[in-house]
Write a protein that holds these residues in place. Structure first.
Motif, PDB file in Angstrom:
ATOM      1  N   VAL A 159       0.837  -1.205   0.000  1.00 38.61           N
ATOM      2  CA  VAL A 159       0.000   0.000   0.000  1.00 38.61           C
ATOM      3  C   VAL A 159       0.871   1.253   0.000  1.00 38.61           C
ATOM      4  CG1 VAL A 159      -1.581   1.374   1.430  1.00 38.61           C
ATOM      5  CG2 VAL A 159      -2.047  -1.047   1.032  1.00 38.61           C
ATOM      6  N   THR A 160       1.834   1.298   0.885  1.00 35.07           N
ATOM      7  CA  THR A 160       2.670   2.487   1.043  1.00 35.07           C
ATOM      8  C   THR A 160       3.498   2.755  -0.211  1.00 35.07           C
ATOM      9  OG1 THR A 160       2.739   2.138   3.422  1.00 35.07           O
ATOM     10  CG2 THR A 160       4.452   3.545   2.491  1.00 35.07           C
ATOM     11  N   LEU A 161       4.117   1.726  -0.748  1.00 35.98           N
ATOM     12  CA  LEU A 161       4.936   1.915  -1.952  1.00 35.98           C
ATOM     13  C   LEU A 161       4.083   2.276  -3.164  1.00 35.98           C
ATOM     14  CD1 LEU A 161       7.474  -0.987  -1.424  1.00 35.98           C
ATOM     15  CD2 LEU A 161       7.945   1.468  -1.264  1.00 35.98           C
ATOM     16  N   THR A 162       2.899   1.711  -3.252  1.00 37.87           N
ATOM     17  CA  THR A 162       1.996   2.050  -4.355  1.00 37.87           C
ATOM     18  C   THR A 162       1.533   3.495  -4.232  1.00 37.87           C
ATOM     19  OG1 THR A 162       1.270  -0.241  -4.576  1.00 37.87           O
ATOM     20  CG2 THR A 162      -0.181   1.454  -5.496  1.00 37.87           C
ATOM     21  N   ARG A 163       1.104   3.891  -3.028  1.00 43.96           N
ATOM     22  CA  ARG A 163       0.643   5.269  -2.822  1.00 43.96           C
ATOM     23  C   ARG A 163       1.755   6.275  -3.096  1.00 43.96           C
ATOM     24  NH1 ARG A 163      -1.826   6.118   2.839  1.00 43.96           N
ATOM     25  NH2 ARG A 163      -2.045   8.200   1.987  1.00 43.96           N
TER      26      ARG A 163
END
Length: 186
Positions: A159-163
């Motif tokens: 989630v964090t890397l995608t965001r």
């Protein structure tokens, strides 16, 4: 209804109004825009009224985060009943995508919420419990809670890397499938 009961009800309503206003402001303008002055103006109460409910912005963020964990637990419960780990993983990612400021309150902003212990708020334990329910059957001879923490960490990382725009957006579903497959192997 007695006067003390009415006052308690009104206080609880003000508390919820502050939390809701903070969340809405954060979702539309970002957490930088959430100040006690802006919240006081938005809910039409004075700043001292806000401080009678919360010590400051960090406490407001923590209250918003607790609401978020309750919502995440409900989303995971609904998804997990029918689709196991794959459904729970997709529900987790969808929740994060649909609620970016709420997700930040839950995982990125400073709070004094206790995680991983008996003193953690019920909503935090419920969300972790839903993840545990999806992952524990796959833990094999490993400690189920530790295995769940690793799975949760991997989901959070995606989630964090995608965001943050650090991963190729066209491969999001493939990454999630690989993660679920890896976690499902004994």
């Amino acid at each position: 209804m007695s006067i003390p009961e009415r006052r308690a009800r009104e206080r609880a309503q003000r508390h919820q109004l502050i939390v809701t206003a903070a969340r809405e402001l954060a979702e539309t303008e970002g957490w930088e825009a959430v100040t006690t002055r802006r919240l006081a103006d938005r809910i039409e109460y004075s700043q001292p009224v806000l401080y009678s409910h919360f010590a400051g912005k960090d406490a407001i963020v923590a209250a918003v985060a607790v609401v978020g964990f309750a919502e995440l637990a409900a989303a995971l419960e609904a998804a997990g009943r029918s689709a196991g780990l794959a459904g729970a993983a997709r529900a987790y990612v969808a929740f994060a995508e649909a609620n970016p400021a709420l997700y930040d309150a839950m995982f990125s902003l400073a709070t004094d919420l206790p995680f991983g212990g008996p003193d953690a708020p019920e909503a935090l334990r419920a969300a972790f419990g839903q993840l545990l329910g999806a992952l524990a059957p796959l833990a094999g001879d490993r400690d189920a809670e530790t295995f769940t923490e690793v799975g949760w960490s991997a989901l959070h990382g995606l989630v964090t890397l995608t965001r943050g725009g650090r991963l190729r957006p066209d491969l999001a579903e493939q990454r999630l499938t690989i993660l679920v497959d890896q976690l499902s192997r004994s």
